[in-house]
Design a protein around this motif. Structure first.
Motif, PDB file in Angstrom:
ATOM      1  N   ASP A 124       0.831  -1.207   0.000  1.00 16.88           N
ATOM      2  CA  ASP A 124       0.000   0.000   0.000  1.00 16.88           C
ATOM      3  C   ASP A 124       0.866   1.257   0.000  1.00 16.88           C
ATOM      4  O   ASP A 124       0.595   2.219  -0.737  1.00 16.88           O
ATOM      5  N   ALA A 125       1.910   1.250   0.819  1.00 11.72           N
ATOM      6  CA  ALA A 125       2.812   2.406   0.878  1.00 11.72           C
ATOM      7  C   ALA A 125       3.543   2.586  -0.450  1.00 11.72           C
ATOM      8  O   ALA A 125       3.766   3.722  -0.901  1.00 11.72           O
ATOM      9  N   LEU A 126       3.929   1.481  -1.090  1.00 11.02           N
ATOM     10  CA  LEU A 126       4.650   1.568  -2.354  1.00 11.02           C
ATOM     11  C   LEU A 126       3.758   2.146  -3.447  1.00 11.02           C
ATOM     12  O   LEU A 126       4.183   3.034  -4.210  1.00 11.02           O
ATOM     13  N   HIS A 127       2.521   1.675  -3.525  1.00 10.76           N
ATOM     14  CA  HIS A 127       1.562   2.276  -4.471  1.00 10.76           C
ATOM     15  C   HIS A 127       1.457   3.787  -4.242  1.00 10.76           C
ATOM     16  O   HIS A 127       1.496   4.576  -5.190  1.00 10.76           O
ATOM     17  N   ALA A 128       1.305   4.184  -2.983  1.00  9.51           N
ATOM     18  CA  ALA A 128       1.112   5.604  -2.658  1.00  9.51           C
ATOM     19  C   ALA A 128       2.355   6.423  -3.008  1.00  9.51           C
ATOM     20  O   ALA A 128       2.247   7.558  -3.511  1.00  9.51           O
ATOM     21  N   ASP A 153       2.930   0.048 -15.110  1.00 12.14           N
ATOM     22  CA  ASP A 153       3.519  -1.298 -15.068  1.00 12.14           C
ATOM     23  C   ASP A 153       3.846  -1.705 -13.636  1.00 12.14           C
ATOM     24  O   ASP A 153       3.617  -2.855 -13.233  1.00 12.14           O
ATOM     25  N   LEU A 154       4.400  -0.792 -12.866  1.00 16.71           N
ATOM     26  CA  LEU A 154       4.753  -1.096 -11.482  1.00 16.71           C
ATOM     27  C   LEU A 154       3.504  -1.398 -10.657  1.00 16.71           C
ATOM     28  O   LEU A 154       3.472  -2.378  -9.902  1.00 16.71           O
ATOM     29  N   HIS A 155       2.473  -0.568 -10.794  1.00 18.98           N
ATOM     30  CA  HIS A 155       1.235  -0.806 -10.042  1.00 18.98           C
ATOM     31  C   HIS A 155       0.663  -2.190 -10.355  1.00 18.98           C
ATOM     32  O   HIS A 155       0.265  -2.931  -9.439  1.00 18.98           O
ATOM     33  N   GLN A 156       0.620  -2.549 -11.644  1.00 16.04           N
ATOM     34  CA  GLN A 156       0.084  -3.856 -12.033  1.00 16.04           C
ATOM     35  C   GLN A 156       0.899  -4.987 -11.402  1.00 16.04           C
ATOM     36  O   GLN A 156       0.341  -5.970 -10.895  1.00 16.04           O
ATOM     37  N   GLN A 157       2.210  -4.840 -11.432  1.00 14.36           N
ATOM     38  CA  GLN A 157       3.061  -5.920 -10.946  1.00 14.36           C
ATOM     39  C   GLN A 157       3.053  -6.027  -9.429  1.00 14.36           C
ATOM     40  O   GLN A 157       3.133  -7.142  -8.886  1.00 14.36           O
ATOM     41  N   ILE A 158       2.962  -4.908  -8.718  1.00 16.14           N
ATOM     42  CA  ILE A 158       2.854  -4.980  -7.253  1.00 16.14           C
ATOM     43  C   ILE A 158       1.628  -5.814  -6.875  1.00 16.14           C
ATOM     44  O   ILE A 158       1.706  -6.722  -6.041  1.00 16.14           O
TER      45      ILE A 158
END
Length: 306
Positions: free
Chosen positions: A202-206, A236-241
């Motif tokens: 969650d923190a990484l997405h934010a 791409d990052l959001h999808q992969q997380i």
């Protein structure tokens, strides 16, 4: 290629074009961002010669976070820079002043001998030379503001440096890994890094969204170099997380959880690389990403257990 006075330095860690540090030069003054290991220090000093400034003209060493591929050489480098101060996230400052806990934690994983060989013994930095950078702290490089942004998700002690002059972010590990070997006609290929021990999806997405809100034209990654196509890479990052979290949940409770997770992550990245137009195949991908896949699997496991 030097843009806006930004010099990319290959620290020599692991393999060529794996681990970058940066030197920003403004009006004859310098700031390093990250520094690699003790063994990278000669390369950092050589970059000053190439940029036409001296060690005495470096004002700052800014760390994105204190993982040793980014900060292991900080004590040795600062000792060579008579006028520089170290800038670090408040959660990381104590580990630079007294690196014994950092050393002990990493040694417990890798062993003392490997630590000495890979990173070299960590050198403490005098407390009076360490500046804590809370969220939105501004470092003044000869009139050029460098904004420090709190960006957890990869680590709780992670900051990103936004350089308004270049309209670019120095992202450490929070904006993922993009090795030049995977570039295709579609541009750079990227994947998140969840390496132990503080991954927080969650923190990484934010954090990624917070950087995207600055509308930067480029990101300077530690692994590796300058990338554009910022909005596409963020998606791409959001999808992969999300995909990695789903794989971790699916593997949880399995007798061979780690092995399953390594295999599933390899499948994920190989499929995405092929869709990106990368034609060298799964075996070549594993050759380049085996360490990252292993660390991502470990980091996801720590997150599951937490």
């Amino acid at each position: 290629m030097t843009i806006h006075g930004i010099h990319t330095i290959d620290t020599g860690f692991v393999r060529p074009q794996f681990d970058a540090a940066y030197l920003i030069v403004e009006n004859g003054r310098g700031a390093f961002i990250d520094c690699g290991t003790n063994f990278s220090v000669p390369r950092m000093l050589a970059a000053l010669d190439e940029a036409g400034i001296t060690a005495a003209e470096v004002d700052w060493l800014i760390l994105t976070h204190v993982h040793l591929d980014h900060a292991g050489g900080a004590g040795e480098l600062i000792a060579q820079l008579p006028n520089a101060k170290l800038v670090v996230h408040p959660r990381g400052a104590r580990h630079m002043i007294d690196p014994s806990v950092l050393w002990a934690g990493a040694s417990a994983v890798y062993g003392e001998a490997v630590m000495e060989q890979t990173y070299g013994r960590l050198r403490p930095i005098p407390a009076e030379r360490v500046i804590e950078a809370p969220d939105r702290h501004v470092v003044d490089l000869a009139g050029r503001p460098l904004l420090c942004i709190d960006t957890p998700g990869h680590a709780k002690h992670h900051l990103t440096v936004y350089d308004a002059r270049a309209n670019a972010c120095f992202t450490g590990d929070v904006f993922g890994l993009s090795y030049r070997e995977f570039d295709t006609s579609s541009g750079p290929f990227i994947l998140p890094t969840t390496s132990p021990v503080q991954f927080d999806p969650d923190a990484l997405h934010a954090s990624i969204d917070r950087l995207l809100a600055l509308h930067p034209s480029a990101m300077y990654l530690t692994h590796y170099g300058r990338v554009e196509h910022v909005e596409r890479l963020a998606a791409d990052l959001h999808q992969q997380i999300d995909a990695m979290v789903a794989l971790a949940r699916a593997a949880d409770g399995h007798e061979y959880r780690h092995a399953n997770l390594v295999e599933a992550l390899t499948d994920l990245y190989a499929g995405r690389a092929e869709a990106h137009g990368w034609t060298q195949g799964r075996e070549a991908l594993v050759q380049l990403l085996h360490m990252d896949i292993e660390l991502n699997a470990q980091g996801l496991a720590v997150w599951l257990d937490r």
